[in-house]
Design a protein around this motif. Structure first.
Motif, mmCIF file in Angstrom:
data_model
loop_
_atom_site.group_PDB
_atom_site.id
_atom_site.type_symbol
_atom_site.label_atom_id
_atom_site.label_comp_id
_atom_site.label_asym_id
_atom_site.label_seq_id
_atom_site.Cartn_x
_atom_site.Cartn_y
_atom_site.Cartn_z
ATOM 1 N N LEU A 170 -19.937 14.271 6.441
ATOM 2 C CA LEU A 170 -19.446 14.669 5.086
ATOM 3 C C LEU A 170 -20.113 12.612 5.216
ATOM 4 O O LEU A 170 -21.426 11.824 3.987
ATOM 5 C CB LEU A 170 -18.420 14.688 4.197
ATOM 6 C CG LEU A 170 -18.419 15.507 3.542
ATOM 7 C CD1 LEU A 170 -16.676 15.559 3.308
ATOM 8 C CD2 LEU A 170 -19.400 15.849 2.039
ATOM 9 N N VAL A 171 -19.507 11.760 6.010
ATOM 10 C CA VAL A 171 -20.222 10.625 5.920
ATOM 11 C C VAL A 171 -21.690 10.525 6.390
ATOM 12 O O VAL A 171 -22.575 9.792 5.520
ATOM 13 C CB VAL A 171 -18.926 10.042 7.080
ATOM 14 C CG1 VAL A 171 -19.826 8.456 7.605
ATOM 15 C CG2 VAL A 171 -18.188 9.774 7.338
ATOM 16 N N SER A 172 -22.229 11.395 7.415
ATOM 17 C CA SER A 172 -23.575 10.989 8.219
ATOM 18 C C SER A 172 -24.199 12.528 7.383
ATOM 19 O O SER A 172 -25.097 12.295 7.567
ATOM 20 C CB SER A 172 -23.184 11.926 9.800
ATOM 21 O OG SER A 172 -22.881 13.574 8.951
ATOM 22 N N ASN A 173 -23.623 13.293 6.310
ATOM 23 C CA ASN A 173 -24.906 14.406 6.139
ATOM 24 C C ASN A 173 -24.177 14.463 4.400
ATOM 25 O O ASN A 173 -23.517 15.595 4.046
ATOM 26 C CB ASN A 173 -25.398 15.296 6.604
ATOM 27 C CG ASN A 173 -25.939 16.428 5.583
ATOM 28 O OD1 ASN A 173 -26.753 15.910 5.155
ATOM 29 N ND2 ASN A 173 -26.602 17.606 6.072
ATOM 30 N N PRO A 174 -24.046 13.570 3.146
ATOM 31 C CA PRO A 174 -23.125 13.838 1.880
ATOM 32 C C PRO A 174 -23.767 14.949 1.643
ATOM 33 O O PRO A 174 -22.683 16.014 0.540
ATOM 34 C CB PRO A 174 -23.761 12.393 1.360
ATOM 35 C CG PRO A 174 -24.177 11.568 2.281
ATOM 36 C CD PRO A 174 -24.316 11.617 3.549
ATOM 37 N N GLU A 175 -24.727 15.571 1.554
ATOM 38 C CA GLU A 175 -25.641 16.659 1.045
ATOM 39 C C GLU A 175 -24.530 17.783 1.589
ATOM 40 O O GLU A 175 -24.505 19.257 0.651
ATOM 41 C CB GLU A 175 -27.152 16.970 1.684
ATOM 42 C CG GLU A 175 -28.189 16.099 1.005
ATOM 43 C CD GLU A 175 -29.241 16.068 1.340
ATOM 44 O OE1 GLU A 175 -29.318 17.155 2.219
ATOM 45 O OE2 GLU A 175 -30.618 15.101 1.169
ATOM 46 N N THR A 176 -24.520 18.622 2.347
ATOM 47 C CA THR A 176 -23.270 19.024 2.484
ATOM 48 C C THR A 176 -21.315 19.204 1.802
ATOM 49 O O THR A 176 -21.012 20.147 2.125
ATOM 50 C CB THR A 176 -22.309 19.167 3.860
ATOM 51 O OG1 THR A 176 -21.835 18.069 4.584
ATOM 52 C CG2 THR A 176 -23.815 18.966 5.368
ATOM 53 N N PHE A 177 -21.311 18.533 0.479
ATOM 54 C CA PHE A 177 -19.809 18.617 0.349
ATOM 55 C C PHE A 177 -20.064 19.435 -0.612
ATOM 56 O O PHE A 177 -19.007 19.494 0.101
ATOM 57 C CB PHE A 177 -20.694 17.041 -1.006
ATOM 58 C CG PHE A 177 -19.372 17.390 -1.661
ATOM 59 C CD1 PHE A 177 -18.490 16.323 -1.278
ATOM 60 C CD2 PHE A 177 -19.308 17.461 -3.470
ATOM 61 C CE1 PHE A 177 -17.129 16.653 -2.478
ATOM 62 C CE2 PHE A 177 -18.555 17.870 -4.510
ATOM 63 C CZ PHE A 177 -17.766 17.026 -3.762
ATOM 64 N N ARG A 178 -20.946 20.253 -0.893
ATOM 65 C CA ARG A 178 -20.604 21.658 -1.727
ATOM 66 C C ARG A 178 -20.199 22.837 -1.257
ATOM 67 O O ARG A 178 -18.941 23.105 -1.366
ATOM 68 C CB ARG A 178 -22.249 21.535 -3.114
ATOM 69 C CG ARG A 178 -21.662 23.197 -3.523
ATOM 70 C CD ARG A 178 -21.671 22.655 -4.179
ATOM 71 N NE ARG A 178 -20.741 24.389 -5.395
ATOM 72 C CZ ARG A 178 -19.202 24.552 -5.915
ATOM 73 N NH1 ARG A 178 -18.871 23.401 -5.603
ATOM 74 N NH2 ARG A 178 -19.208 25.253 -6.647
ATOM 75 N N ASN A 179 -19.935 22.545 0.143
ATOM 76 C CA ASN A 179 -20.720 23.564 1.358
ATOM 77 C C ASN A 179 -19.223 23.531 1.320
ATOM 78 O O ASN A 179 -18.071 24.007 1.734
ATOM 79 C CB ASN A 179 -21.442 23.686 2.135
ATOM 80 C CG ASN A 179 -22.776 24.634 2.198
ATOM 81 O OD1 ASN A 179 -22.657 24.847 1.297
ATOM 82 N ND2 ASN A 179 -23.665 23.955 2.740
ATOM 83 N N TRP A 180 -18.642 22.192 1.805
ATOM 84 C CA TRP A 180 -16.919 21.786 1.906
ATOM 85 C C TRP A 180 -16.524 21.757 0.466
ATOM 86 O O TRP A 180 -14.941 22.636 1.785
ATOM 87 C CB TRP A 180 -17.435 20.530 2.805
ATOM 88 C CG TRP A 180 -17.623 20.366 3.903
ATOM 89 C CD1 TRP A 180 -18.902 19.591 4.367
ATOM 90 C CD2 TRP A 180 -17.313 20.928 5.528
ATOM 91 N NE1 TRP A 180 -19.403 19.759 5.982
ATOM 92 C CE2 TRP A 180 -18.131 19.941 6.322
ATOM 93 C CE3 TRP A 180 -15.722 21.405 5.548
ATOM 94 C CZ2 TRP A 180 -17.404 21.131 7.676
ATOM 95 C CZ3 TRP A 180 -15.549 22.278 6.709
ATOM 96 C CH2 TRP A 180 -16.228 21.746 8.016
ATOM 97 N N GLN A 181 -16.664 21.937 -0.220
ATOM 98 C CA GLN A 181 -15.386 21.705 -1.419
ATOM 99 C C GLN A 181 -15.326 23.085 -1.276
ATOM 100 O O GLN A 181 -13.812 23.453 -1.753
ATOM 101 C CB GLN A 181 -16.785 21.165 -2.649
ATOM 102 C CG GLN A 181 -15.416 21.477 -3.939
ATOM 103 C CD GLN A 181 -16.678 20.861 -5.333
ATOM 104 O OE1 GLN A 181 -17.608 21.413 -4.941
ATOM 105 N NE2 GLN A 181 -15.735 19.839 -5.199
ATOM 106 N N ILE A 182 -16.485 24.070 -1.588
ATOM 107 C CA ILE A 182 -16.442 25.443 -0.892
ATOM 108 C C ILE A 182 -15.272 25.613 -0.544
ATOM 109 O O ILE A 182 -13.628 26.612 -0.174
ATOM 110 C CB ILE A 182 -17.416 26.681 -1.206
ATOM 111 C CG1 ILE A 182 -18.509 25.851 -2.585
ATOM 112 C CG2 ILE A 182 -17.116 27.628 -1.539
ATOM 113 C CD1 ILE A 182 -19.282 26.537 -2.290
ATOM 114 N N LEU A 183 -15.282 25.683 0.998
ATOM 115 C CA LEU A 183 -14.504 25.459 2.254
ATOM 116 C C LEU A 183 -12.969 25.083 2.089
ATOM 117 O O LEU A 183 -12.423 25.823 2.339
ATOM 118 C CB LEU A 183 -15.394 25.170 3.712
ATOM 119 C CG LEU A 183 -14.781 25.390 4.926
ATOM 120 C CD1 LEU A 183 -14.831 27.065 5.253
ATOM 121 C CD2 LEU A 183 -15.547 25.028 5.852
ATOM 122 N N LEU A 184 -12.877 23.753 1.550
ATOM 123 C CA LEU A 184 -12.082 23.765 1.835
ATOM 124 C C LEU A 184 -10.611 23.433 0.288
ATOM 125 O O LEU A 184 -9.672 23.244 0.488
ATOM 126 C CB LEU A 184 -12.146 21.713 1.668
ATOM 127 C CG LEU A 184 -12.408 21.288 2.806
ATOM 128 C CD1 LEU A 184 -12.441 19.703 3.621
ATOM 129 C CD2 LEU A 184 -12.231 22.238 4.698
#
Length: 307
Positions: A170-184
């Motif tokens: 998320l620090v290096s690529n904030p665009e992945t926020f949605r994917n990680w939000q779903i996963l976590l």
């Protein structure tokens, strides 16, 4: 040494009543014969904690949990506490806090010098219990395991890595926020800190038990206790990793070889054969008993009771 099949024949021979009317085998008669031999040979009390977890038909009541305290209290009752204690342990593990309670209780009753015998396997929290003993007796067929915590069968270290990967990406690529939000989102709030606490708890307990019980409270062994704990509380890729007697010795645990005393080996393995035969033939999922004949039996699906 009686083999498994010879112990089975001995158990089956108890099922013939007068008039050749067959009745259920008297498992206890054979088991307590060998437990009595065990106690007399060592001159000490013997308590058995046996889980029938290797029998894949048993999935309930096989782990170490708080209800086991009733079984240990029943086993301790009436024993001469000055004679010390040997524990025969076979378990997949379970709740570290329940294990802590059992460890504290037994040491308050019997003091230092508790020794544990592992005829086959004492994994996870079972390994933690072994670290709270003065000595661990193992044979060529015996194994301990990693103490890394699990949540519903998932290693805590894997969950920790998942959260850390999310933070880093998320620090290096904030665009992945949605994917990680779903996963976590599968984890409840503050679960990450619960995972960290569980990892720390396992290390804290084992380190302190090693120093106090296995190494006699000698502060000179503090670094050794820490080193052993680090090697046990690590994500090895599988929580089922097996540490044999050579592995356990190499990391610094105080281990004695069952094969060094043929009489003792014969007795311990005879006890284990009796237990496994009893598990195969009955609905028993767990047995906590002593050499004097007091038993606490837990059947698959119930809470257990005194026999």
């Amino acid at each position: 040494m009686p083999s498994w099949s010879e112990i089975l024949e001995e158990v089956q021979s108890t099922s013939l009543a007068k008039g050749n009317v067959r009745v259920a085998p008297d498992f206890g008669k054979v088991l307590f014969k060998y437990l009595s031999m065990f106690s007399k040979y060592r001159g000490r009390n013997v308590i058995v904690y046996y889980s029938d977890w290797l029998n894949q038909t048993k999935v309930l009541n096989i782990d170490i949990n708080d209800s086991d305290m009733e079984g240990f209290m029943n086993a301790v009752y009436g024993l001469d506490r000055t004679r010390g204690l040997d524990v025969v342990l076979h378990t997949p593990g379970g709740n570290p806090l329940a294990t802590e309670g059992i460890v504290k209780y037994l040491h308050k009753i019997f003091g230092p010098g508790i020794e544990v015998f592992v005829p086959r396997m004492a994994m996870s929290a079972g390994t933690m219990f072994c670290c709270a003993c003065t000595k661990v007796w193992m044979g060529k067929q015996s194994f301990l395991g990693p103490i890394d915590p699990q949540f519903s069968g998932v290693p805590a270290y894997n969950m920790k890595k998942e959260f850390e990967d999310a933070k880093r990406e998320l620090v290096s690529n904030p665009e992945t926020f949605r994917n990680w939000q779903i996963l976590l989102s599968k984890y409840p709030p503050a679960f990450y800190y619960k995972v960290l606490d569980a990892i720390e708890l396992s290390s804290k307990l084992v380190e302190s038990w090693l120093l106090e019980y296995m190494f006699g409270g000698n502060p000179l062994f503090l670094e050794k206790a820490k080193a052993i704990t680090r090697q046990l509380n690590v994500n090895t890729g599988s929580h089922s990793k097996h540490f044999d007697i050579d592995d356990c010795r190499s990391i610094g645990l105080a281990v004695s070889e069952l094969e060094s005393d043929n009489t003792l080996q014969d007795i311990v393995l005879s006890v284990f054969h009796c237990l496994s035969i009893m598990g195969n033939a009955t609905n028993m999922s767990k047995l906590i008993c002593n050499h004097a004949g007091k038993s606490y039996i837990v059947n698959s699906g119930d809470r257990g009771g005194v026999r």
